[in-house]
Structure formats: structure tokens, C-alpha cells
Scaffold this active site. Sequence first.
Site, PDB file in Angstrom:
ATOM      1  N   GLU A  30       0.792  -1.234   0.000  1.00 39.75           N
ATOM      2  CA  GLU A  30       0.000   0.000   0.000  1.00 39.75           C
ATOM      3  C   GLU A  30       0.829   1.292   0.000  1.00 39.75           C
ATOM      4  O   GLU A  30       0.601   2.193   0.821  1.00 39.75           O
ATOM      5  CB  GLU A  30      -0.973   0.009   1.180  1.00 39.75           C
ATOM      6  CG  GLU A  30      -2.015  -1.095   1.112  1.00 39.75           C
ATOM      7  CD  GLU A  30      -3.070  -0.998   2.214  1.00 39.75           C
ATOM      8  OE1 GLU A  30      -2.960  -0.113   3.091  1.00 39.75           O
ATOM      9  OE2 GLU A  30      -4.016  -1.803   2.204  1.00 39.75           O
ATOM     10  N   GLU A  87      -5.721  -8.308   0.247  1.00 41.30           N
ATOM     11  CA  GLU A  87      -6.530  -8.012   1.429  1.00 41.30           C
ATOM     12  C   GLU A  87      -7.976  -7.778   0.990  1.00 41.30           C
ATOM     13  O   GLU A  87      -8.225  -7.133  -0.037  1.00 41.30           O
ATOM     14  CB  GLU A  87      -6.019  -6.771   2.178  1.00 41.30           C
ATOM     15  CG  GLU A  87      -4.629  -6.909   2.767  1.00 41.30           C
ATOM     16  CD  GLU A  87      -4.192  -5.661   3.542  1.00 41.30           C
ATOM     17  OE1 GLU A  87      -5.063  -4.829   3.881  1.00 41.30           O
ATOM     18  OE2 GLU A  87      -2.981  -5.531   3.787  1.00 41.30           O
TER      19      GLU A  87
END
Length: 529
Positions: A320, A428
Site C-alpha cells: 500500500e 486483502e
Amino acid sequence: MGFTDSILPLVSLLFLSSTIVALPQPYVQRHHRHHHHHHTGSYPAATGFPTATGTGTGGVVAPTGYYPIGNWTYSGASASASYLSGTVYPTTDLSGTAYSTTDPYPTTDISDTAYPTTELSTTAYPSASVSVTSVDESKAVTPTSSASATAIIRGVNIGSWLVLEPWMASSLFTGAAAGAQDQWSYDSTSGALANLQNHWATWFTETDVQTLQSYGFNALRIPIGFWAFDNTDTPYLQGAQDWLDKAIGWARTAGMKVLVDCHGSPGSQNGQEHSGHQGSVNWQQDNNLNKSTDILVTMAQKYGAQEYADVIIGIEMVNEPSASGNNNFATSQQWAVDAYTAMKAVVTNPALVISTHDSFEGATKFINIAKSLGDANGQGTFGVDVHEYSLYDDADNALTQTQHIAQVCGWASGLQAASAVMPVYVGEWSVLTNVCVNPDGTTTAGTSCSVEGCQCIPTTSPSEWTPTTVEQARMFVEAQLEVFESSTTGHYLWSWGGPGGWGVTQGIEYGIIPNPITDRKYGAQCGGD
């Protein structure tokens, strides 16, 4: 995923709800296969297996009542093979071809992970000649066992274990550590090392691996910080690498795979607590990108070695990274190419997928990069991780559950386009949405109810959910799994340990997450079969 990103201000930590991800298309098809021809010579006996009473054509010794694997690959004058035996079976075969209950010498993969749990036949060893690999002995390759042979990756993240996240492991952030907000500050508190050692030993154990395997999951995504490999000029404490190695061993024993995720990068790639250092984003400043690459090369030398090829399916280079402020997305893309190239130069497992997170820009933004790094025979080993959450944007939080499911179905086209070029996985995902469920099964967006008997998913503990609320959450979960397993290489749910609906165990216990994960109540919701 950090708590500061999570749900809405009205949501209390006590009642946070569920979590994450798994994979589609047979992963083995992402990589080059051996080609098979007929060979009429004799076959050396496999060694290291139970004493046999029967022999097959060519003198191959086989334990009575078991099929040999259908493809043999020679190295020099010797051959290797494995046998299915009772409930103990090899995690991969020798040449990338999976097993079948009807044909001991299949040419295609079986879908799913459904290996037989009993011996296949009491008279199964063939008496006819067997097609095996025809080999030019001067060019023969020793067969290797590759973790990539798993057809569909259905995984779970082991969040807040080796990289602390206060919202998940809140009990650690008390006493002397009450003022800490991330791993950086926690590691400087009194008694931190002893507390970490206890946390590492208890948060996630081999028994937990076995539990996840019993739910039908077959992979772990394990976040770890760069400091586990090099903590020079930082306050970070070391020791997490040893526990990563333990977990890899547990996964191997359970027949599961591991994605090693560099979750925290030098300088912090996003300024969030889950990067290890909350605050400024300095990953692309100073020499931090080079330091990232150096540490990843160290990781690749170890975990990309052939000795781990049966269990480690990939290494994620960064998690991320932000695409604004001090980070430039184009810089992240070029760094990914450079870091990938440096890592590939040292790995000895050719099937290892080296991936980067898409910076929430979409996997399709990496298609040209993947093509440039691929091979002439199809997909290479450069992959992209996407995270699919439906509760952090204002637009998402204005949706009913029916609209959330429709949005999930819409994810498929972009994921399919990227997956046609490179391995793409959902690293995720969550079972949660910010919706409220009325007694009649209708839903409204938000976190507050206007109908008697209504329940809001983010503010109600799953232990209190009505069957109607569970049904709405389960439909959302199954829609995501439908898309992920038809449009990507796999998925990893967030997370093993987490409060409320964020925990896998709670999701399984209350029927929010299918058990096994392959079970379906609601069929195809996105137009599939």
C-alpha cells in the site's frame, strides 16, 4: 490495513467486524510446464517410500494400492517420483501436473485443492506401458517441487503479528506502551523485547495454522517489516524473522503456501501505523528506495531459494504505498521494475512470484510493465497485489448491501484484464460494509438505524447478529469470492487475529465466512455458472 483507515468515526474498536482473501485460475498455469513425450526405456525405482509388493511396467516399484504420479522427469540416468499414501500426499508433483482420481496420468490440472483423502484403488497400478517424459539426457533437468502448483490460493493474512497494529493488538499498547502508536514507538518502550517475544509466541501458532487449514484455506500472507532484516539506524527490535521462519515450517507441514509480505518499508511508504511508522511518508526520500531494494534482495536470496520452492509462492515488495504527496506513482512503478530485476537475479526458484501493491491505482496500470518483464511463453513472475475494501470511501458508504454486491461484480472486468497478462491477487479484503440491515432483509447505507429491530453491521458485534444480518454479510462475502476466484490468481482475507468481524474465527463461528471456504449458500450472484 490500519485502524485509522477503518470504517467511520462512530465505529467503536470493540465492535469492529470481519476480514479477507483467496485465489482463482490454477496457479500452476501461470508458469511454464514440462512437455511430455513417450519413452520406452525402463524406470528406476522411486526410493524413500513404503515397501512395495507389486511392480509396474518397466520394473517401477509401487506400494500396493497406490497410483504413481503420472509424469516422470529424468535427470541424467535417474528418475524421481512420489506416491499418494493414505492421507499423506505430496504438496506438488514433479512436473507441474496435478492429481486425478480417475486417471493416474492426467494432462490437465484438477481445480480447487481436492486431493483424494483415501487411497485411490486396491488394484490401481497400471499393467500397460506408461507414457513418460522423453528426455534428451544431455539437456535433462532435475525435477523440482514448486509451491506454485496449487490450483487456487485461498488465504488469510496474519496481521499485527510481526508488524504491530494497535487497533488489532490493543492489549500490547498499555502500561509503559500506552503512548506508543506504532512499531517504531513501541519498540522504544520499557520491556518491549520481552513483550514482543511473548506476543510472537502466542498471537499465531502452529495450532492456528492447522485450524485455518481445516477451514479450507491453503495459504498465508505474512506481513513483516524491513527491520526484521536490517534495523540499522532505527529503534526497531529484531527477532520477527525467526518467527516468520517458524510459520513457514508450520505451513509446509500443513500443506499450505506462504506469501512473504514486506509490509513496512524504509521511511514509511504511506505514513500509516501498519507501515511500522505513522506520520511522514519518506519512502521515496533520501536513500530509502535503494535501502528497500537491498533488503528485498536479502529476502529474495533466502526465501527465493529452491529449498523453499515447495512452500513459498511469492514475495511482496511493498504494501500500500501512497501515490500522492511525497510519493510519486511513476517513481513507484519504475522502482518496482528495478527491485524486481534485482531480486530475480538472486532467486533460484524460477516460479517465485515477485509482486508489488498497485498503490490503489488499479492492476491494469501495471500491464505494460508486466509485458516488458514477462516471457515469450506467456505470463512471467511479476505480479500485482490489489486490496478490495468497501468501507473507506464516501461513495462506498452511500451504498446498500445490494449495491455493494453489484459493485463487487463490477470489479471482475478490470481484474480479468490484468490477470490475462500477469499474476494478480487480492492481498486483502474484508467481510464488512457500512450498512444496516432491517428485519425484512432490506438494507440502508450508514451506521444508524431508523427501523425497530434493525442492526448495523459495523456497530454490532457479530455474536449479536440476527440470521438476517448474517445472511446479508454472507452474500457479500460469497460475491467477493465468486469474483476473486474467477478473475484473479487468488485472495487473502484480513485477518487471522482481529476484533469483532475482522477476525476469521468469529466469521467462521457465526456463519459469515463459509466453512469450508469453498462452501456456497447463494450460488452465482455475478452471472457466473
